[in-house]
Design a protein around this motif. Structure first.
Motif, PDB file in Angstrom:
ATOM      1  N   ALA A 129      67.094  21.202 -30.445  1.00 42.14           N
ATOM      2  CA  ALA A 129      66.344  20.488 -29.410  1.00 42.14           C
ATOM      3  C   ALA A 129      66.598  21.118 -28.036  1.00 42.14           C
ATOM      4  O   ALA A 129      65.661  21.356 -27.261  1.00 42.14           O
ATOM      5  CB  ALA A 129      66.720  19.014 -29.407  1.00 42.14           C
ATOM      6  N   SER A 130      67.847  21.385 -27.750  1.00 41.24           N
ATOM      7  CA  SER A 130      68.189  22.011 -26.467  1.00 41.24           C
ATOM      8  C   SER A 130      67.609  23.418 -26.376  1.00 41.24           C
ATOM      9  O   SER A 130      67.177  23.855 -25.300  1.00 41.24           O
ATOM     10  CB  SER A 130      69.706  22.063 -26.295  1.00 41.24           C
ATOM     11  OG  SER A 130      70.257  20.762 -26.249  1.00 41.24           O
ATOM     12  N   PHE A 131      67.581  24.126 -27.507  1.00 41.17           N
ATOM     13  CA  PHE A 131      66.995  25.466 -27.513  1.00 41.17           C
ATOM     14  C   PHE A 131      65.503  25.401 -27.173  1.00 41.17           C
ATOM     15  O   PHE A 131      65.011  26.213 -26.374  1.00 41.17           O
ATOM     16  CB  PHE A 131      67.184  26.121 -28.875  1.00 41.17           C
ATOM     17  CG  PHE A 131      66.337  27.350 -29.080  1.00 41.17           C
ATOM     18  CD1 PHE A 131      66.666  28.540 -28.453  1.00 41.17           C
ATOM     19  CD2 PHE A 131      65.202  27.299 -29.881  1.00 41.17           C
ATOM     20  CE1 PHE A 131      65.879  29.669 -28.621  1.00 41.17           C
ATOM     21  CE2 PHE A 131      64.417  28.424 -30.052  1.00 41.17           C
ATOM     22  CZ  PHE A 131      64.752  29.611 -29.426  1.00 41.17           C
ATOM     23  N   ALA A 132      64.790  24.451 -27.774  1.00 41.56           N
ATOM     24  CA  ALA A 132      63.352  24.333 -27.512  1.00 41.56           C
ATOM     25  C   ALA A 132      63.089  24.065 -26.033  1.00 41.56           C
ATOM     26  O   ALA A 132      62.176  24.641 -25.432  1.00 41.56           O
ATOM     27  CB  ALA A 132      62.751  23.230 -28.376  1.00 41.56           C
ATOM     28  N   ILE A 133      63.893  23.194 -25.439  1.00 42.95           N
ATOM     29  CA  ILE A 133      63.714  22.880 -24.018  1.00 42.95           C
ATOM     30  C   ILE A 133      64.066  24.086 -23.153  1.00 42.95           C
ATOM     31  O   ILE A 133      63.344  24.425 -22.211  1.00 42.95           O
ATOM     32  CB  ILE A 133      64.562  21.654 -23.642  1.00 42.95           C
ATOM     33  CG1 ILE A 133      64.012  20.401 -24.344  1.00 42.95           C
ATOM     34  CG2 ILE A 133      64.590  21.449 -22.130  1.00 42.95           C
ATOM     35  CD1 ILE A 133      64.906  19.185 -24.207  1.00 42.95           C
ATOM     36  N   GLU A 134      65.164  24.757 -23.484  1.00 42.18           N
ATOM     37  CA  GLU A 134      65.586  25.915 -22.693  1.00 42.18           C
ATOM     38  C   GLU A 134      64.555  27.037 -22.776  1.00 42.18           C
ATOM     39  O   GLU A 134      64.258  27.702 -21.769  1.00 42.18           O
ATOM     40  CB  GLU A 134      66.945  26.412 -23.185  1.00 42.18           C
ATOM     41  CG  GLU A 134      67.563  27.516 -22.356  1.00 42.18           C
ATOM     42  CD  GLU A 134      67.891  27.090 -20.935  1.00 42.18           C
ATOM     43  OE1 GLU A 134      67.990  27.987 -20.073  1.00 42.18           O
ATOM     44  OE2 GLU A 134      68.043  25.878 -20.691  1.00 42.18           O
ATOM     45  N   ALA A 135      64.006  27.256 -23.965  1.00 47.08           N
ATOM     46  CA  ALA A 135      62.988  28.293 -24.115  1.00 47.08           C
ATOM     47  C   ALA A 135      61.734  27.950 -23.317  1.00 47.08           C
ATOM     48  O   ALA A 135      61.099  28.826 -22.727  1.00 47.08           O
ATOM     49  CB  ALA A 135      62.648  28.472 -25.597  1.00 47.08           C
ATOM     50  N   ALA A 136      61.391  26.648 -23.280  1.00 45.79           N
ATOM     51  CA  ALA A 136      60.194  26.224 -22.545  1.00 45.79           C
ATOM     52  C   ALA A 136      60.378  26.334 -21.042  1.00 45.79           C
ATOM     53  O   ALA A 136      59.403  26.559 -20.311  1.00 45.79           O
ATOM     54  CB  ALA A 136      59.843  24.793 -22.928  1.00 45.79           C
ATOM     55  N   THR A 137      61.615  26.198 -20.557  1.00 38.00           N
ATOM     56  CA  THR A 137      61.840  26.275 -19.105  1.00 38.00           C
ATOM     57  C   THR A 137      61.580  27.674 -18.556  1.00 38.00           C
ATOM     58  O   THR A 137      61.397  27.828 -17.344  1.00 38.00           O
ATOM     59  CB  THR A 137      63.286  25.863 -18.747  1.00 38.00           C
ATOM     60  OG1 THR A 137      64.212  26.728 -19.414  1.00 38.00           O
ATOM     61  CG2 THR A 137      63.554  24.420 -19.128  1.00 38.00           C
ATOM     62  N   PRO A 168      69.224  16.755 -20.653  1.00 38.79           N
ATOM     63  CA  PRO A 168      70.059  15.680 -21.220  1.00 38.79           C
ATOM     64  C   PRO A 168      69.441  15.063 -22.474  1.00 38.79           C
ATOM     65  O   PRO A 168      70.174  14.688 -23.402  1.00 38.79           O
ATOM     66  CB  PRO A 168      70.143  14.666 -20.079  1.00 38.79           C
ATOM     67  CG  PRO A 168      69.932  15.471 -18.845  1.00 38.79           C
ATOM     68  CD  PRO A 168      68.924  16.510 -19.226  1.00 38.79           C
ATOM     69  N   LEU A 169      68.112  14.979 -22.515  1.00 41.82           N
ATOM     70  CA  LEU A 169      67.445  14.434 -23.690  1.00 41.82           C
ATOM     71  C   LEU A 169      67.661  15.347 -24.895  1.00 41.82           C
ATOM     72  O   LEU A 169      67.917  14.874 -26.016  1.00 41.82           O
ATOM     73  CB  LEU A 169      65.949  14.275 -23.407  1.00 41.82           C
ATOM     74  CG  LEU A 169      65.108  13.664 -24.538  1.00 41.82           C
ATOM     75  CD1 LEU A 169      65.580  12.249 -24.859  1.00 41.82           C
ATOM     76  CD2 LEU A 169      63.623  13.659 -24.145  1.00 41.82           C
ATOM     77  N   GLY A 170      67.569  16.643 -24.668  1.00 40.45           N
ATOM     78  CA  GLY A 170      67.812  17.590 -25.756  1.00 40.45           C
ATOM     79  C   GLY A 170      69.232  17.501 -26.268  1.00 40.45           C
ATOM     80  O   GLY A 170      69.469  17.546 -27.482  1.00 40.45           O
ATOM     81  N   HIS A 171      70.174  17.363 -25.350  1.00 38.74           N
ATOM     82  CA  HIS A 171      71.583  17.244 -25.742  1.00 38.74           C
ATOM     83  C   HIS A 171      71.798  16.003 -26.606  1.00 38.74           C
ATOM     84  O   HIS A 171      72.498  16.050 -27.631  1.00 38.74           O
ATOM     85  CB  HIS A 171      72.456  17.178 -24.489  1.00 38.74           C
ATOM     86  CG  HIS A 171      73.917  17.065 -24.776  1.00 38.74           C
ATOM     87  ND1 HIS A 171      74.677  18.117 -25.261  1.00 38.74           N
ATOM     88  CD2 HIS A 171      74.768  15.997 -24.682  1.00 38.74           C
ATOM     89  CE1 HIS A 171      75.922  17.717 -25.443  1.00 38.74           C
ATOM     90  NE2 HIS A 171      76.001  16.438 -25.095  1.00 38.74           N
ATOM     91  N   ALA A 172      71.162  14.891 -26.225  1.00 40.81           N
ATOM     92  CA  ALA A 172      71.305  13.648 -26.987  1.00 40.81           C
ATOM     93  C   ALA A 172      70.691  13.774 -28.375  1.00 40.81           C
ATOM     94  O   ALA A 172      71.272  13.319 -29.374  1.00 40.81           O
ATOM     95  CB  ALA A 172      70.660  12.497 -26.216  1.00 40.81           C
ATOM     96  N   PHE A 173      69.522  14.399 -28.445  1.00 43.22           N
ATOM     97  CA  PHE A 173      68.851  14.539 -29.730  1.00 43.22           C
ATOM     98  C   PHE A 173      69.636  15.462 -30.666  1.00 43.22           C
ATOM     99  O   PHE A 173      69.716  15.218 -31.874  1.00 43.22           O
ATOM    100  CB  PHE A 173      67.435  15.070 -29.521  1.00 43.22           C
ATOM    101  CG  PHE A 173      66.576  15.020 -30.757  1.00 43.22           C
ATOM    102  CD1 PHE A 173      66.307  13.819 -31.391  1.00 43.22           C
ATOM    103  CD2 PHE A 173      66.060  16.187 -31.302  1.00 43.22           C
ATOM    104  CE1 PHE A 173      65.529  13.776 -32.534  1.00 43.22           C
ATOM    105  CE2 PHE A 173      65.280  16.154 -32.444  1.00 43.22           C
ATOM    106  CZ  PHE A 173      65.013  14.945 -33.060  1.00 43.22           C
ATOM    107  N   ASP A 174      70.235  16.514 -30.101  1.00 48.09           N
ATOM    108  CA  ASP A 174      71.067  17.399 -30.923  1.00 48.09           C
ATOM    109  C   ASP A 174      72.274  16.648 -31.486  1.00 48.09           C
ATOM    110  O   ASP A 174      72.711  16.912 -32.610  1.00 48.09           O
ATOM    111  CB  ASP A 174      71.541  18.596 -30.090  1.00 48.09           C
ATOM    112  CG  ASP A 174      70.446  19.625 -29.884  1.00 48.09           C
ATOM    113  OD1 ASP A 174      69.602  19.772 -30.777  1.00 48.09           O
ATOM    114  OD2 ASP A 174      70.437  20.272 -28.821  1.00 48.09           O
ATOM    115  N   GLY A 175      72.822  15.703 -30.696  1.00 50.32           N
ATOM    116  CA  GLY A 175      73.933  14.894 -31.183  1.00 50.32           C
ATOM    117  C   GLY A 175      73.535  14.066 -32.389  1.00 50.32           C
ATOM    118  O   GLY A 175      74.302  13.924 -33.351  1.00 50.32           O
ATOM    119  N   VAL A 176      72.323  13.518 -32.361  1.00 52.75           N
ATOM    120  CA  VAL A 176      71.815  12.743 -33.505  1.00 52.75           C
ATOM    121  C   VAL A 176      71.638  13.648 -34.716  1.00 52.75           C
ATOM    122  O   VAL A 176      72.035  13.298 -35.839  1.00 52.75           O
ATOM    123  CB  VAL A 176      70.487  12.055 -33.133  1.00 52.75           C
ATOM    124  CG1 VAL A 176      69.869  11.391 -34.361  1.00 52.75           C
ATOM    125  CG2 VAL A 176      70.698  11.042 -32.022  1.00 52.75           C
TER     126      VAL A 176
END
Length: 295
Positions: free
Chosen positions: A78-86, A97-105
């Protein structure tokens, strides 16, 4: 460079440009022709784009496919997808922060062996330790680990150490992680150099190991990258590394082409068969031209 039992002269070709291409569209081709007609035994590049590749091929150069792949291992999807999109939309940084939370799940819900998440699993790499290593020690040990390659660089005294100091200047890549892999007895069996801050997509410049231990060194690299908080890590390929990455859930994609030009048929066959230590510290990947800002 060293080729088997003799030394050869090699030329590392970086970027080349010409002014006012519309007036003289063949200026770049003539420049490359003049470079390749020099006294060197081998000319090579690891950063050729599509236009340059076609120009090299017109000069009867050879593209080394196994050196021209980029590899990518996603660690936090999830964090990778957001980082790539930025990279295309900077405003998306607020979603980190949302990506970090989703990766935790995902980490709790999915097996570490899944493609969706990375998690260290018990294996042979557990018997090995990694630790930071100085430029001096890295420069001393790297030539010893390269003797397995028929074609390899010959650095003058102090030259590689100077290159490593230069390699520290990559502000766009983030923190430098230069580490050695050693067994429980303290023997160093591998080295790697990668960059990246927490939350970044890390970039690997060099990975090298004793023959047959590539898989363990790569496992240690992925473990350290994850512990550093990277969301993914990428790098340029070498044939022995590609073989060791099978089964480690790495993706391989075409990257900048590695191309060689030589009239020595025996040397060309050694290059084509993956017996050369090139890319990374034997190329442009270590310089601040790749990964630094000039302000």
């Amino acid at each position: 460079m060293q080729f088997k039992d003799r030394q050869i002269l090699a030329l590392d070709c970086g970027s080349f440009v010409s002014d006012d291409r519309d007036v003289d569209p063949f200026a770049g081709a003539r420049l490359l022709r003049d470079v390749l007609s020099g006294p060197q035994d081998l000319s090579f590049t690891e950063t050729a784009n599509d236009v340059s590749t076609e120009m090299w091929k017109s000069m009867r150069a050879t593209v080394l496919g196994s050196y021209s792949l980029g590899w990518l291992r996603i660690l936090r999807p999830a964090s990778f997808a957001i980082e790539a999109a930025t990279n295309h939309m900077r405003a998306l940084k607020v979603m980190r922060p949302l990506g970090h939370a989703f990766d935790g799940v995902l980490c709790r819900a999915v097996s570490p062996s899944s493609w969706l998440i990375y998690g260290p699993t018990p294996g042979k790499a557990d018997a090995f330790l990694t630790e930071p290593i100085s430029d001096v020690d890295f420069a001393t040990l790297l030539p010893e680990l390269m003797t397995q390659f028929a074609v390899r660089p010959v650095w003058r005294q102090g030259q590689l150490e100077l290159m490593l100091r230069h390699a520290a200047r990559k502000r766009s890549y983030g923190e430098r992680h230069q580490r050695a892999v050693k067994n429980r007895g303290g023997k160093i069996i591998g080295l790697y150099l990668f960059y990246g801050n927490k939350g970044d997509i890390g970039r690997t410049v060099q990975v090298v190991s004793e023959p047959g231990l590539e898989s363990i060194v790569i496992d240690c690299l992925l473990r350290d990258a994850s512990a550093s908080g990277l969301v993914a890590i990428r790098g340029a390929s070498q044939p022995n590394i590609i073989q060791a990455m099978i089964g480690k859930k790495c993706a391989f994609v075409p990257s900048a082409a590695t191309i060689v030009h030589t009239h020595d048929q025996e040397l060309l066959e050694a290059l084509k068969s993956g017996q050369a230590f090139i890319n990374g510290l034997v190329g442009e990947g270590w310089t601040r031209f790749i990964g630094d800002r000039f302000e």
